[in-house]
Design a protein around this motif. Structure first.
Motif, mmCIF file in Angstrom:
data_model
loop_
_atom_site.group_PDB
_atom_site.id
_atom_site.type_symbol
_atom_site.label_atom_id
_atom_site.label_comp_id
_atom_site.label_asym_id
_atom_site.label_seq_id
_atom_site.Cartn_x
_atom_site.Cartn_y
_atom_site.Cartn_z
ATOM 1 N N LEU B 36 -7.721 0.709 -6.856
ATOM 2 C CA LEU B 36 -9.097 0.225 -6.931
ATOM 3 C C LEU B 36 -9.457 -0.556 -5.671
ATOM 4 N N THR B 37 -8.529 -1.449 -5.240
ATOM 5 C CA THR B 37 -8.831 -2.225 -4.028
ATOM 6 C C THR B 37 -8.920 -1.313 -2.800
ATOM 7 N N SER B 38 -8.194 -0.165 -2.853
ATOM 8 C CA SER B 38 -8.188 0.716 -1.684
ATOM 9 C C SER B 38 -9.554 1.373 -1.494
ATOM 10 N N LEU B 39 -10.381 1.359 -2.536
ATOM 11 C CA LEU B 39 -11.702 1.974 -2.418
ATOM 12 C C LEU B 39 -12.566 1.258 -1.387
ATOM 13 N N SER B 40 -12.252 -0.059 -1.188
ATOM 14 C CA SER B 40 -13.057 -0.808 -0.232
ATOM 15 C C SER B 40 -12.563 -0.622 1.208
ATOM 16 N N MET B 41 -11.448 0.104 1.346
ATOM 17 C CA MET B 41 -10.934 0.335 2.706
ATOM 18 C C MET B 41 -11.695 1.488 3.361
ATOM 19 N N ASP B 42 -11.432 1.646 4.671
ATOM 20 C CA ASP B 42 -12.025 2.802 5.351
ATOM 21 C C ASP B 42 -11.211 4.034 5.013
ATOM 22 N N ILE B 43 -11.852 4.974 4.391
ATOM 23 C CA ILE B 43 -11.143 6.196 4.026
ATOM 24 C C ILE B 43 -11.192 7.146 5.223
ATOM 25 N N PRO B 44 -10.005 7.664 5.635
ATOM 26 C CA PRO B 44 -10.001 8.586 6.776
ATOM 27 C C PRO B 44 -10.961 9.746 6.528
ATOM 28 N N ALA B 45 -11.671 10.127 7.591
ATOM 29 C CA ALA B 45 -12.738 11.115 7.448
ATOM 30 C C ALA B 45 -12.212 12.471 6.974
ATOM 31 N N ASP B 46 -10.981 12.807 7.412
ATOM 32 C CA ASP B 46 -10.477 14.141 7.091
ATOM 33 C C ASP B 46 -9.806 14.201 5.718
ATOM 34 N N MET B 47 -9.943 13.140 4.930
ATOM 35 C CA MET B 47 -9.228 13.076 3.656
ATOM 36 C C MET B 47 -10.215 12.928 2.511
ATOM 37 N N PRO B 48 -10.102 13.783 1.502
ATOM 38 C CA PRO B 48 -10.993 13.592 0.349
ATOM 39 C C PRO B 48 -10.688 12.253 -0.319
ATOM 40 N N LYS B 49 -11.720 11.663 -0.894
ATOM 41 C CA LYS B 49 -11.575 10.348 -1.503
ATOM 42 C C LYS B 49 -10.507 10.354 -2.606
ATOM 43 N N TRP B 50 -10.533 11.393 -3.439
ATOM 44 C CA TRP B 50 -9.612 11.397 -4.585
ATOM 45 C C TRP B 50 -8.165 11.424 -4.139
ATOM 46 N N ILE B 51 -7.889 12.080 -3.012
ATOM 47 C CA ILE B 51 -6.500 12.182 -2.577
ATOM 48 C C ILE B 51 -6.072 10.884 -1.895
ATOM 49 N N PHE B 52 -7.012 10.253 -1.209
ATOM 50 C CA PHE B 52 -6.700 8.972 -0.581
ATOM 51 C C PHE B 52 -6.353 7.921 -1.653
ATOM 52 N N VAL B 53 -7.190 7.857 -2.681
ATOM 53 C CA VAL B 53 -6.946 6.885 -3.750
ATOM 54 C C VAL B 53 -5.641 7.216 -4.470
ATOM 55 N N TYR B 54 -5.403 8.513 -4.674
ATOM 56 C CA TYR B 54 -4.156 8.899 -5.336
ATOM 57 C C TYR B 54 -2.954 8.430 -4.527
ATOM 58 N N GLN B 55 -3.045 8.688 -3.218
ATOM 59 C CA GLN B 55 -1.965 8.293 -2.314
ATOM 60 C C GLN B 55 -1.711 6.789 -2.386
ATOM 61 N N MET B 56 -2.786 6.012 -2.377
ATOM 62 C CA MET B 56 -2.649 4.553 -2.416
ATOM 63 C C MET B 56 -2.069 4.085 -3.757
ATOM 64 N N THR B 57 -2.535 4.732 -4.841
ATOM 65 C CA THR B 57 -2.043 4.356 -6.170
ATOM 66 C C THR B 57 -0.574 4.702 -6.299
ATOM 67 N N MET B 58 -0.238 5.871 -5.776
ATOM 68 C CA MET B 58 1.119 6.395 -5.908
ATOM 69 C C MET B 58 2.113 5.630 -5.040
ATOM 70 N N ASN B 59 1.665 5.218 -3.850
ATOM 71 C CA ASN B 59 2.546 4.570 -2.873
ATOM 72 C C ASN B 59 3.422 3.483 -3.478
ATOM 73 N N ASN B 60 2.766 2.461 -4.015
ATOM 74 C CA ASN B 60 3.518 1.325 -4.526
ATOM 75 C C ASN B 60 4.309 1.671 -5.768
ATOM 76 N N TYR B 61 3.787 2.634 -6.503
ATOM 77 C CA TYR B 61 4.413 2.977 -7.771
ATOM 78 C C TYR B 61 5.712 3.766 -7.554
ATOM 79 N N ALA B 62 5.642 4.791 -6.736
ATOM 80 C CA ALA B 62 6.771 5.718 -6.624
ATOM 81 C C ALA B 62 7.831 5.251 -5.641
ATOM 82 N N TRP B 63 7.408 4.426 -4.728
ATOM 83 C CA TRP B 63 8.270 4.048 -3.615
ATOM 84 C C TRP B 63 9.527 3.321 -4.119
#
Lengths: 238, 247, 304
Positions: B36-63
């Motif tokens: 949710l907090t990642s939504l306020s970040m700058d999302i890379p232009a070449d990346m769909p929003k849903w995949i960026f948020v997924y990546q951010m959500t997944m990062n801390n969880y799976a790592w």
């Protein structure tokens, strides 16, 4: 009185994993860093302006996870030992105030963390020589980058100690601790787990500020410790 | 086989559902908050929003969280037997020891799968409330979650073994955490990450928007590290459980 | 006059709506072995936990050594040794190390550890890890820990739990010696009268949280003076006859019962019955065992 409690605590640790963790922790940190520098040392030369920055920045990643994780585990092991033998009820019938019993756990926890930090400092010094980084070993910076986060982990230590004593099922305190460290620290800089990152002496583009966060964390740690002690003192023992 | 199903039912009944569910939810909820907090970040232009948020959500969880929590659950499902001395009881029943081991392992696999489902559920919840749910490519996120589950299986087997061994709750966790910590570096290193079992869940869960089969894992890693590691730890734990003396 | 060691007044403890301990007035004098009796779940352990300050009473006061437990907890606990329910121990340490942990906290000289090990006959197993101990050995270690601080009052909750018959016997002899040799007072709880009657000087019986008897073993025995049974033909009529003579008798299936009688009284009754042409075929004195008294006391009104 408190010295006697500490003496007893010291004896209880015999043959437990607490001692193993005390040694394995710093060795693990050094091992990880050696692999890291061995594999990516060339890349760091390009990535960071100087060797000092690369050492601090790379060890930082490890330290702000390793320090609170070690604290969480130490707290759980120290309290779990009493839950396992149902010795809380015995300790509380001794002619010692409950506050002292609580301190008798809090002080060893802090001492263990300090010893871990103390062992990590020469380990990082060794890494400096091993990785053939330029100049004399920057002891001051190494000490700061280990000591600051250790002190800043006080609120986390206080919370974990309370949780570990409150619940006899250690799944709770451990899960909360792990979730806090790995995830919550990234949500807000005001959560206790984030302080460890906030006090780093050196950062690139981060909002670290040890001058504010260090005293803040220490004060909060002491307050949380007192709150935890008060709750446990009032609790009934079954 | 009958023993196994009877035991599995018994194991399922023994689980403290409320406790397990709360513990399972903590990670996904917090991860989604990070998303949710990642939504306020700058999302890379070449990346769909849903995949960026997924990546951010997944990062801390799976790592680190997912493999470490696997260890917590392994210790949790053995806790009752250790504290109440119930191993002895379990092994005096006319059931095979292998089915005891197998049922515990199955329960742990179910719990780790549940964790993945809750994680996906929370992500979808975030997507719905933030209004980007229609864009999600279901195959990508489901494949990611499924691959993550397959990749954690060696850790499942090893932690179950370790949890059988030690009475203390903390010790298996110490081992698991010490072994998970190197993830910090190996997950980023191309030489190490395919070979280190603890970094597999993270590597496997990186979303790959290609049509590359059911699993997003390199075949070599899948068969040697994940499958091989699982067999080794599962077999070791099984042999040990069936042969050891219970005092 | 001997000093009172434990005195509770109207001690009450509630968990939510259920009252576990109700208006208990415990009174233990110095040098006594006080047997605290009651069936499982009667409130013994709750009372003991309150005496040790582990849980707080809902109402009532606790005085140990004439001092208020709430106000002078520390100085009181210094003089108390206890073993509550299952023994507490660190499994990864040896028996001796376990005692050493307690010794450091209590601050007693280290030779005391060997003394108490000797007292409970654990010297041989002192260097074995406690997790390898048998249940009885763990229990004995618990007692050793309780004795470590040379307490004036020893509180033992079900100390014979899990002991074999010879272990129980040994424990009994051991407890009996404590007041004599060390001047201690002992509170020992149990759900078996047979265990208590051979060592206790005083007993308190608790049922459903209420104290239903408190006094010496002899006064408990007095509660059951032997009764006389007269086997008589046509018992109902015979009973009427005796009742008209002012004797308190009751008719039961197996004859006429009276309270205990002197020899003359017995002779008188028999003579009386015979002259009135009743056939007397049996006269016997029936003693009630302590166990029966205890069961009688604790079972009364068990099912409301």
């Amino acid at each position: 009185m408190i010295l006697r409690l500490l003496g007893a605590e010291r004896l209880k640790m015999k043959r437990t994993w607490i001692i193993a963790l005390l040694i394995l922790g710093p060795i693990g940190i050094m091992g990880c860093m050696m692999i890291n520098f061995g594999l990516r040392g060339d890349y760091f030369v390009r990535k960071y302006p100087d060797d000092l920055t690369s050492l601090v920045m790379e060890s930082r990643m490890l330290l702000y996870l390793a320090i609170p994780l070690a604290g969480t585990l130490f707290a759980s092991l120290l309290a779990g030992m009493e839950h396992q033998g149902s010795t809380w009820k015995y300790l509380f019938t001794l002619p010692v105030s409950r506050f002292q019993i609580y301190l008798g756990k809090a002080i060893p926890l802090f001492l263990l963390m300090t010893i871990c930090a103390g062992l990590t400092v020469p380990a990082l010094g060794f890494l400096w020589v091993w990785a053939d980084l330029s100049g004399t070993i920057p002891w001051e910076m190494i000490i700061k980058s280990v000591l600051y986060p250790t002190l800043a982990s006080l609120p986390v230590l206080a919370l974990q100690l309370y949780f570990s004593i409150q619940w006899d099922n250690q799944a709770w305190p451990l899960t909360i601790g792990i979730a806090g460290i790995l995830i919550a620290g990234g949500i807000s800089k005001w959560l206790p787990w984030a302080y460890i990152r906030n006090v780093m002496p050196l950062d690139i583009g981060g909002d670290n500020d040890p001058h504010f966060w260090l005293p803040f964390a220490i004060c909060q740690g002491v307050i949380l410790l007192l709150i935890g002690a008060t709750i446990i003192m009032r609790r009934e023992v079954r | 086989m009958r023993d196994f199903f009877v035991l599995l039912c018994a194991e399922w009944k023994k689980l403290q559902k409320g406790l397990i569910l709360s513990l399972l939810l903590i990670g996904p909820i917090l991860s989604t908050l990070v998303g949710l907090t990642s939504l306020s970040m700058d999302i890379p232009a070449d990346m769909p929003k849903w995949i960026f948020v997924y990546q951010m959500t997944m990062n801390n969880y799976a790592w680190l969280f997912y493999p470490i929590m696997t260890g917590v659950f392994a210790a949790l499902i053995c806790r009752n037997e250790h504290t109440q001395g119930a191993w002895k009881l379990l092994f005096t029943w006319p059931i095979s020891r292998s089915s005891v081991w197998l049922s515990k392992a199955t329960i742990l696999m179910i719990l780790t799968a549940l964790s993945q489902l809750l994680f996906l559920g929370m992500y979808y919840l975030l997507a719905i409330t933030q209004g980007f749910a229609e864009n999600i490519e279901a195959t990508v996120v489901w494949r990611s979650a499924f691959s993550g589950w397959i990749a954690v299986l060696p850790v499942v087997a090893l932690q179950l073994w370790v949890s059988h061994l030690w009475k203390s709750f903390g010790v298996p966790l110490v081992i698991n955490i010490l072994l998970s910590i190197p993830n910090i570096f190996t997950a980023q290193s191309e030489q190490f990450s395919p070979w280190y079992p603890w970094s597999q869940p993270y590597s496997a869960m990186i979303p790959e928007p290609t049509e590359s089969g059911i699993l997003s894992i390199e075949p070599m890693t899948l068969w040697v590290v994940i499958f091989g590691g699982f067999l080794l730890a599962f077999g070791g734990g099984w042999l040990h459980t069936t042969r050891r003396d219970w005092t | 006059m001997t000093k009172t060691v434990v005195q509770t007044t109207q001690l009450t403890r509630r968990y939510g709506k259920t009252t576990v301990v109700q208006n208990v007035n415990l009174n233990i004098k110095q040098g006594e072995i006080y047997g605290f009796l009651g069936p499982n779940g009667a409130g013994k352990t709750t009372t003991i936990r309150m005496l040790l300050g582990l849980i707080r009473p809902s109402e009532g006061e606790i005085q140990l050594f004439g001092k208020d437990l709430h106000k002078e907890r520390k100085s009181i606990l210094k003089r108390v040794g206890s073993l509550v329910e299952s023994p507490s121990y660190y499994g990864h340490l040896t028996g001796k190390e376990n005692l050493e942990v307690a010794r450091r906290i209590l601050g007693v000289p280290s030779k005391r550890v060997d003394e108490v090990l000797e007292m409970v006959r654990l010297t041989q197993a002192a260097h074995k890890k406690v997790k390898q101990y048998s249940l009885g050995m763990k229990q004995r270690l618990g007692i050793a820990t309780a004795l470590l601080g040379k307490p004036e009052l020893l509180i033992l909750d079900e100390p014979t739990n899990g002991l074999d018959p010879s272990g129980i016997q040994e424990m009994r002899e051991f407890i009996k010696e404590l007041p004599r040799e060390h001047g201690m007072s002992v509170l020992v709880s149990s759900h078996l009268l047979s265990e208590i009657e051979q060592m206790a000087t005083q007993v308190g019986i608790i049922r459903n949280g209420k104290m239903i008897f408190q006094g010496s073993i002899t006064s408990l025995q007095e509660q059951s003076r032997p009764r006389m049974r007269f086997g008589v033909g046509d018992a109902n009529v015979a009973a009427q006859l005796l009742a008209s003579e002012g004797l308190s008798v009751s008719v039961e299936e197996d004859g006429i019962w009276t309270e205990s009688l002197s020899q003359q009284e017995t002779a008188h009754i028999v003579e009386h019955l015979v002259t009135h042409r009743f056939s007397v075929y049996r006269v016997e004195e029936v003693k009630q065992s302590l166990e029966e008294i205890f069961l009688g006391l604790t079972e009364e009104g068990e099912t409301p």
